[in-house]
Every structure is written in structure tokens, then in C-alpha cells.
Design an enzyme around this catalytic site. Structure first.
Site, PDB file in Angstrom:
ATOM      1  N   SER A  29       0.836  -1.205   0.000  1.00 39.56           N
ATOM      2  CA  SER A  29       0.000   0.000   0.000  1.00 39.56           C
ATOM      3  C   SER A  29       0.873   1.258   0.000  1.00 39.56           C
ATOM      4  O   SER A  29       0.625   2.194  -0.768  1.00 39.56           O
ATOM      5  CB  SER A  29      -0.925   0.020   1.216  1.00 39.56           C
ATOM      6  OG  SER A  29      -1.770  -1.105   1.207  1.00 39.56           O
ATOM      7  N   ASN A  63      -5.449  -9.304  -7.888  1.00 38.12           N
ATOM      8  CA  ASN A  63      -5.486 -10.066  -6.639  1.00 38.12           C
ATOM      9  C   ASN A  63      -6.751 -10.904  -6.473  1.00 38.12           C
ATOM     10  O   ASN A  63      -6.750 -11.867  -5.733  1.00 38.12           O
ATOM     11  CB  ASN A  63      -5.310  -9.127  -5.444  1.00 38.12           C
ATOM     12  CG  ASN A  63      -6.160  -7.889  -5.532  1.00 38.12           C
ATOM     13  OD1 ASN A  63      -6.067  -7.115  -6.489  1.00 38.12           O
ATOM     14  ND2 ASN A  63      -7.020  -7.688  -4.553  1.00 38.12           N
ATOM     15  N   GLN A  96       0.984  -9.028  -6.410  1.00 35.67           N
ATOM     16  CA  GLN A  96       0.615 -10.436  -6.611  1.00 35.67           C
ATOM     17  C   GLN A  96       1.594 -11.171  -7.524  1.00 35.67           C
ATOM     18  O   GLN A  96       1.698 -12.396  -7.466  1.00 35.67           O
ATOM     19  CB  GLN A  96      -0.799 -10.539  -7.205  1.00 35.67           C
ATOM     20  CG  GLN A  96      -1.905 -10.151  -6.258  1.00 35.67           C
ATOM     21  CD  GLN A  96      -2.094 -11.131  -5.104  1.00 35.67           C
ATOM     22  OE1 GLN A  96      -1.846 -12.326  -5.233  1.00 35.67           O
ATOM     23  NE2 GLN A  96      -2.516 -10.627  -3.963  1.00 35.67           N
ATOM     24  N   SER A 149       5.457  -6.445  -2.022  1.00 34.47           N
ATOM     25  CA  SER A 149       5.251  -6.569  -0.582  1.00 34.47           C
ATOM     26  C   SER A 149       5.657  -7.971  -0.124  1.00 34.47           C
ATOM     27  O   SER A 149       5.232  -8.969  -0.709  1.00 34.47           O
ATOM     28  CB  SER A 149       3.766  -6.323  -0.295  1.00 34.47           C
ATOM     29  OG  SER A 149       3.521  -6.409   1.087  1.00 34.47           O
ATOM     30  N   HIS A 196       4.989  -9.968   2.427  1.00 31.58           N
ATOM     31  CA  HIS A 196       4.107 -10.997   2.997  1.00 31.58           C
ATOM     32  C   HIS A 196       3.284 -11.750   1.956  1.00 31.58           C
ATOM     33  O   HIS A 196       2.553 -12.683   2.292  1.00 31.58           O
ATOM     34  CB  HIS A 196       3.204 -10.407   4.095  1.00 31.58           C
ATOM     35  CG  HIS A 196       2.054  -9.565   3.616  1.00 31.58           C
ATOM     36  ND1 HIS A 196       0.764 -10.041   3.576  1.00 31.58           N
ATOM     37  CD2 HIS A 196       1.995  -8.293   3.177  1.00 31.58           C
ATOM     38  CE1 HIS A 196      -0.045  -9.073   3.142  1.00 31.58           C
ATOM     39  NE2 HIS A 196       0.682  -8.010   2.886  1.00 31.58           N
ATOM     40  N   THR A 232      13.474   4.927  10.635  1.00 25.58           N
ATOM     41  CA  THR A 232      14.448   3.863  10.872  1.00 25.58           C
ATOM     42  C   THR A 232      14.023   2.605  10.129  1.00 25.58           C
ATOM     43  O   THR A 232      12.869   2.185  10.208  1.00 25.58           O
ATOM     44  CB  THR A 232      14.581   3.588  12.382  1.00 25.58           C
ATOM     45  OG1 THR A 232      14.957   4.803  13.021  1.00 25.58           O
ATOM     46  CG2 THR A 232      15.611   2.513  12.662  1.00 25.58           C
ATOM     47  N   CYS A 251      -9.844  -7.388   1.556  1.00 27.85           N
ATOM     48  CA  CYS A 251     -10.318  -6.080   1.990  1.00 27.85           C
ATOM     49  C   CYS A 251     -11.828  -5.973   1.901  1.00 27.85           C
ATOM     50  O   CYS A 251     -12.464  -5.346   2.724  1.00 27.85           O
ATOM     51  CB  CYS A 251      -9.688  -4.978   1.149  1.00 27.85           C
ATOM     52  SG  CYS A 251      -7.918  -5.172   1.044  1.00 27.85           S
TER      53      CYS A 251
HETATM   54  C1  LIG Z   1      -1.907  -7.183  -0.895  1.00 27.08           C
HETATM   55  C2  LIG Z   1      -1.935  -6.219  -2.024  1.00 27.08           C
HETATM   56  C3  LIG Z   1      -1.624  -4.862  -1.835  1.00 27.08           C
HETATM   57  C4  LIG Z   1      -1.358  -4.279  -0.481  1.00 27.08           C
HETATM   58  O1  LIG Z   1      -0.146  -4.736   0.063  1.00 27.08           O
HETATM   59  P1  LIG Z   1       0.114  -4.542   1.640  1.00 27.08           P
HETATM   60  O2  LIG Z   1       1.515  -5.000   1.827  1.00 27.08           O
HETATM   61  O3  LIG Z   1      -0.871  -5.419   2.330  1.00 27.08           O
HETATM   62  O4  LIG Z   1      -0.069  -3.095   1.938  1.00 27.08           O
HETATM   63  C5  LIG Z   1      -1.605  -4.029  -2.940  1.00 27.08           C
HETATM   64  N1  LIG Z   1      -1.872  -4.502  -4.163  1.00 27.08           N
HETATM   65  C6  LIG Z   1      -2.178  -5.801  -4.394  1.00 27.08           C
HETATM   66  C7  LIG Z   1      -2.435  -6.254  -5.793  1.00 27.08           C
HETATM   67  C8  LIG Z   1      -2.222  -6.696  -3.339  1.00 27.08           C
HETATM   68  O5  LIG Z   1      -2.531  -7.967  -3.563  1.00 27.08           O
END
Ligand SMILES: *Cc1c(COP(=O)(O)O)cnc(C)c1O
Length: 377
Positions: free
Chosen positions: A72, A151, A179, A199, A201, A237, A325
């Protein structure tokens, strides 16, 4: 009771190897990377090693990678940052109607600042139309932001062709690759990508850490002011353990890419073919061919997906109603609206996203459970 996790597009479990690499940077080498003594330098070196590892994977320079708090923030930083830096040149941005809220809401914020946004429609498979993209470009277009892969329905957008169009008109091209990262090989030079969000995770790394690649040819304004970190483009940081975890997770994803994608796709295709046998009138949403390997998004005709999800949860199966979401609200997804869902299917979608730890036994349990519960819902 065992857990059946089929929501790998929402987040993934942390890979144990990744955790083992991260742990020392929380418990032993916890120095602030800005500190000048050895403990600080160890942190700083770990960050720079991660930066160059990640740069190598996407074929950028290390200096073009900025660490953030996740997808995000990277989307906000790219879109707001580029828009505000180029506002003398123009005020028009092109995106798609099926973006993640991190892009759509960012564009809405910019509308309040006077930017004009074109939200490109998509076809029944979720792909944008390249001709429409090209005819939407005006002399005041300063940014194109189209996601790499969706996603909810897993559709992979025609990124190479979008990059060619953007480069032909000399317009910066940002892509939300949250993704796609870890699942598809991405070469930012070859694809003419000027900015790329991802991202950790979503590829078995930790939550709360991500990165933004921005080409050195592109100007952008920072979102977070403060200290001198990240070349004064993103203060705060650094999340040292998170950054180390992200680069470890990314290296591991790409080292095993072909094996993982083959087994993940086989499980996904097995699920789709078996569930279609049990429920011949389901609809498979999105493209079959241009699709992320782990994504299955299906709609049951005239069923209540809230009931389906509750019953799945009661036997410890984690699945999603679309995106994480919107799942909490269970409103009709903007993505399914955009691909034009028939009425008796709308609101009944189920997203199953397979990850590298899922097994055939788990998928069999999912199919068996759905066969039992869906007729009652
Ligand atoms: C999960 C996701 C995000 C947001 O990522 P976060 O690390 O949770 O803020 C943005 N774009 C897509 C396509 C996602 O799948």
C-alpha cells in the site's frame, strides 16, 4: 483440528528459512543502521546487501530500490510521488477499474488535488484493452498505473505491451506487482517499467515491509519526511529484519520458481476440474490462460457465499470471498462488477488461492467439504 489455508493471495505464512535469517537482526544485530559504530554498520550492510539482491532479481540498479512498509505504501509513494513531481507537465493519469484499493483510493485522493483520472474498463477476462489505453493518452498524461496481476481473479495484464506504449509516448509506467512478485519473472528494463510495487508478505516473507523500484530517470516527491534514510525519499528507521526477510524470501521464491509454479498450478487445475464435476453450473472468473498459477475464483449459481465461508471456517478452511479487503464487508467486488457478472452469480464468488505448502490431500478435503456444504447454502 488441522488448518487448511487457501488464502495465499491475502497473505502467506512466513517461510522458516526466512525467519531464521531475520531473527539475528532482531535479537543480536539490532543496531540502528544510521549509527556509526560497528553494530549499526552491520545493520546498514545487511540492508545494502538486500537492496542489491533484490535489484539483481528485477534487473535494476540497487539505487533504484526504496524500502517501504508494504504494498500500500509503495503504491501511494509511486502514484502520489510521480503525479506531484510532474504536475507542471500535466494532470492526467491512466489506471484500470480493477486495481487494488491501494491504487484506486490513491487516485481518488489525487482527484481532490485536481488530477484527472481515466479508469480503463476491462473485458470479461479482466484484461485492459491496449487500443483503448493508447487512445486515452493525451498531451497532459503524466502516469500510467496498471497492475501486473489482479489479486481477486488472478488475471495477468499485458504488461510488456503497456510498457511499449508508455515508452513510445515517454510516460512513466507504474505497476502494482504485489501479486506477481515471486510468482512471475520480472525484468523492469525489458518490460519498460518505471516503477514497481511489491510486498514481502505475499511471497512467504514478513508483513509490514515492501519496496518500490523507481527508475532513476523518473522524478518523484517523497511521502514521508524526516531523517536521511533512503536518500531522503522515505524517512524512518529501517525495518532491518523485515528487509532481510524480504530479500531472503524473494531469492528463495525465484530459486524454486519453476518447481513451485508447476505444483501450485497442477493443484489449482485439479481443484477447478474436480469442482466443475461436482457443480457443472459454476462460473470460473477471470482468464484461464493469462492467470496467476495459484488463483481459482469461482461463482456458484444462486448460493449465499457468506454461508459457504462460515461453513468452511467451521472446519478450519480459510478461503476468501474475493479480496481480503472487501471480504469483511461482503459487498459485491468492483473487480467482478468490472468483468460483468450475470445477476444470479453475482455476490456468490469464492476465491481459493493455492500456495507452495498446500498438498493434494488438503485440496481433496476442500473439494469434499464444498460438495457437502454448498447445496445447503
Ligand atoms: C496485498 C496487495 C496490496 C497491499 O499490500 P500490503 O503489503 O498489504 O499493503 C496491494 N496490491 C495488491 C495487488 C495486493 O494484492
Amino acid at each position: 483440528m488441522s488448518l487448511y489455508y487457501f488464502d495465499n493471495a491475502a497473505t502467506t505464512v512466513l517461510d522458516e528459512d526466512v525467519f531464521n535469517e531475520m531473527r539475528p537482526f532482531m535479537m543480536i544485530n539490532y543496531g540502528n543502521p544510521s549509527s556509526l559504530y560497528t553494530l549499526g554498520k552491520i545493520s546498514k550492510q545487511a540492508i545494502e546487501k538486500s537492496r542489491s539482491d533484490i535489484a539483481k532479481i528485477i534487473n535494476s540498479k540497487p539505487s533504484e530500490i526504496y524500502f517501504t512498509s508494504g504494498g500500500s505504501e509503495s503504491d501511494n509513494m509511486a502514484i502520489k510521488g510521480i503525479a506531484r513531481a510532474y504536475k507542471q507537465k500535466g494532470n492526467h493519469i491512466i489506471t484500470s477499474s480493477i486495481e487494488h484499493p491501494a491504487v484506486l483510493e490513491t487516485c481518488k485522493d489525487l482527484e481532490k488535488e485536481g488530477f484527472k483520472i481515466t479508469y480503463l474498463p476491462v473485458d470479461q477476462f479482466g484484461s485492459i484493452n491496449l487500443k483503448q489505453l493508447e487512445t486515452s493518452i493525451t498531451p497532459s498524461t503524466i502516469l500510467i498505473s496498471i497492475m501486473f496481476a489482479n489479486n481477486e481473479i488472478g488475471t495477468i495484464e499485458p504488461i510488456e505491451s503497456i510498457g511499449k506504449i508508455a515508452s513510445k509516448y515517454n510516460i512513466p509506467f507504474h505497476t502494482d506487482a504485489v501479486q506477481a512478485m515471486g510468482a512471475i519473472r520480472i525484468d523492469v528494463k525489458e518490460l519498460n517499467i518505471s516503477a514497481l510495487s511489491f510486498s514481502a508478505h505475499k511471497f512467504y516473507g514478513p508483513k509490514g515491509v515492501g519496496a518500490l523500484y523507481i527508475s532513476e530517470d523518473i522524478d518523484f516527491q517523497r511521502l514521508i519526511s524526516g531523517g536521511h534514510q533512503e536518500k531522503e525519499k522515505r524517512a524512518g528507521t529501517e525495518n532491518v529484519a523485515g528487509i532481510v526477510g524480504m530479500s531472503t524470501a524473494l531469492n528463495k521464491s525465484y530459486a524454486n520458481l519453476t518447481d513451485h509454479n508447476t505444483s501450485i498450478k497442477n493443484l489449482r487445475d485439479y481443484f477447478l476440474s474436480e469442482i466443475t464435476k461436482k457443480f457443472p453450473d459454476i462460473k470460473i472468473n477471470g482468464s484461464i490462460l493469462k492467470r496467476l498459477p495459484g488463483n481459482a475464483n469461482i461463482s456458484f449459481r444462486n448460493r449465499d457465499r457468506k454461508k459457504i465461508l462460515d461453513k468452511l471456517d467451521s472446519v478450519n478452511i480459510c478461503a476468501s470471498a474475493g479480496s481480503a479487503c472487501s471480504a469483511g464487508f461482503l459487498k459485491q467486488s468492483h473487480v467482478l462488477n468490472a468483468i460483468g457478472m450475470p445477476k444470479d452469480y453475482s455476490g456468490n464468488s469464492l476465491r481459493i488461492t493455492i500456495g507452495k505448502y498446500n498438498t493434494k490431500e488438503e485440496v481433496d478435503f476442500l473439494i469434499k467439504t464444498l460438495a457437502e456444504i454448498v447445496p445447503q447454502c
